[in-house]
Enzyme design. Sequence first.
Site, PDB file in Angstrom:
ATOM      1  CG  ASP A  34      -2.079   0.967   1.091  1.00 57.59           C
ATOM      2  OD1 ASP A  34      -2.349   1.420  -0.041  1.00 57.59           O
ATOM      3  OD2 ASP A  34      -2.706   1.273   2.115  1.00 57.59           O
ATOM      4  CG  HIS A  51      -0.244   2.331  -9.239  1.00 63.51           C
ATOM      5  ND1 HIS A  51      -0.487   1.948  -7.942  1.00 63.51           N
ATOM      6  CD2 HIS A  51      -1.290   3.134  -9.592  1.00 63.51           C
ATOM      7  CE1 HIS A  51      -1.627   2.501  -7.531  1.00 63.51           C
ATOM      8  NE2 HIS A  51      -2.127   3.229  -8.501  1.00 63.51           N
ATOM      9  CG  LEU A 145       9.142 -17.302  -3.399  1.00 65.23           C
ATOM     10  CD1 LEU A 145       9.014 -17.312  -1.884  1.00 65.23           C
ATOM     11  CD2 LEU A 145       9.648 -15.943  -3.877  1.00 65.23           C
TER      12      LEU A 145
END
Length: 255
Positions: A34, A51, A145
């Site tokens: 965020d 972004h 991962l």
Amino acid sequence: MIDRFWSRRGKTSPQEADLPAGENVPQHVAIIMDGNGRWAQNRGLPRFAGHHSGMKAVKKVTMAADRAGVKYLTLYAFSTENWKRPKSEVDFLMRLPQEFLALELEELIENNVQVRMMGYQENLPSYTLEALEEAIEKTKDNTGLVLNFALNYGSRAEMVDAVRAIATDAVAGQLNPDDIDERLFAGRLFSSELPDPDLLIRTSGELRLSNFMLWQLAYSELWFTDVYWPAFTEELFQEAITEYQRRARRFGGLT
Ligand code: IPE
Ligand code: IPE
Ligand code: MG
């Protein structure tokens, strides 16, 4: 460069000596990424610049998680409520997976990362979905991962859908209501093949969950930072892990 960033687990380069001890590393870390918009606005830039920079933080944190020995990394990239934003911002956000994967997929493959996604696929533009599907397909046999993108994800909708599916099975006589338990319910969620997050990180100083994994976070450790997502670093990630390692998780019992 690749080696420097992605030095494999088990190597003992001086750089890796600084990483959190291999013990008690959270198996699953979830992040509410965020603060992109505020990061940009503080610099006099448009929100979308935030972004875009956030994408670089995604790469950094993916590498950091891999090197720390985390097995699952779930990143909240777009919520079911984020459609409320101006169309131009939504459109920009929907282009990011494609751009990220065009830049990084090859390296993710080289590093044995498995890409997954969770959320409602129906409303995603085809270019978003196709880029992710390609990454998922090309990495499906990777054993390193697990990089799980929560895209068009909303926890309340997820749970309501689970309830509906369970009720439908019960009405059809395929399920005895007595057999409904936590395991069965969890098995109907997007996260059915993931362990619950051990650690939740939220950046940007907001202290809320914003409809993220409400069921799955029941006993997760929470870690917050005021730093905006595009400014998030490997050091901060390590700080969160180190803090996690100091916590005593009791799950309602006694230590
Ligand atoms: C997080 O940054 C990215 C998404 C929610 C898609 P924001 O866009 O929410 O940035 P702020 O919180 O407005 O600063
Ligand atoms: C949560 O952030 C969603 C993502 C990070 C993808 P928001 O910025 O949408 O959350 P609120 O609106 O501040 O609660
Ligand atoms: Mg926000």
